[in-house]
Design a protein around this motif. Structure first.
Motif, short mmCIF file in Angstrom:
data_model
loop_
_atom_site.label_atom_id
_atom_site.label_comp_id
_atom_site.label_asym_id
_atom_site.label_seq_id
_atom_site.Cartn_x
_atom_site.Cartn_y
_atom_site.Cartn_z
N VAL A 52 24.72 -1.25 -3.52
CA VAL A 52 25.40 -0.04 -4.33
C VAL A 52 27.25 -0.15 -4.11
O VAL A 52 27.56 -0.08 -3.14
CB VAL A 52 24.93 1.21 -3.96
N LYS A 53 27.64 -0.59 -5.27
CA LYS A 53 28.99 -0.75 -5.19
C LYS A 53 29.82 0.64 -5.33
O LYS A 53 31.13 0.82 -4.72
CB LYS A 53 29.47 -1.58 -6.28
N SER A 54 29.31 1.56 -6.18
CA SER A 54 29.88 2.74 -6.13
C SER A 54 28.80 3.98 -6.56
O SER A 54 27.90 3.60 -7.02
CB SER A 54 30.99 2.93 -7.13
N LEU A 55 29.07 5.20 -5.87
CA LEU A 55 28.14 6.18 -6.12
C LEU A 55 28.81 7.42 -6.51
O LEU A 55 29.84 7.82 -5.77
CB LEU A 55 27.01 6.52 -5.01
N HIS A 56 28.45 8.16 -7.49
CA HIS A 56 28.88 9.48 -8.19
C HIS A 56 27.88 10.37 -7.92
O HIS A 56 26.77 10.14 -8.70
CB HIS A 56 29.79 9.44 -9.36
#
Length: 126
Positions: free
Chosen positions: A59-63
């Motif tokens: 997971v490179k980014s999570l919002h």
């Protein structure tokens, strides 16, 4: 609002649509509806569970989000409770995420909280 799947619906590129190669970045979006709609404690538990997914290396980014207080319009859906938007370097990384123990633990511990999930997987248009 169109398709109402009972558990999970994934919209992906298929033949005749945009080609998905394993090296293109992928955005993974999920909307969750709570079984106990409006229950703040259940929503907080689900948000915490979704945030735990950021520990998965792929997971490179999570919002993590909740519905915005925007005007009611026919095309706006405010009925969901929690959203996740995450990015991966590739479709292969998203596949690894699906079977990762942290993701499996999230499903095991949090699936009792939701009544419905909708998933949309997106790659950039050519």
């Amino acid at each position: 609002m169109g398709i109402k799947p009972s558990h999970e619906h994934r919209i992906i590129a298929t033949a005749g649509a945009f080609s998905m190669t394993t090296t293109r970045p992928l955005t993974h979006q999920a909307l969750f509806w709570l079984k106990n709609s409006g229950d703040a404690e259940d929503r907080a538990k689900l948000i915490a569970g979704v945030r735990s997914l950021s520990a998965i290396p792929q997971v490179k980014s999570l919002h993590v989000g909740v519905p915005a207080s925007t005007e009611a319009r026919d095309v706006v859906d405010h009925s969901w409770a929690v959203s996740e938007t995450m990015t991966f370097d590739s479709v292969d990384d998203q596949t690894i995420y699906q079977t990762h123990p942290i993701h499996q633990k999230f499903i095991e511990e949090c699936s009792c909280l939701w009544s419905e999930v909708r998933v949309i997987d997106i790659v950039d248009a050519p």
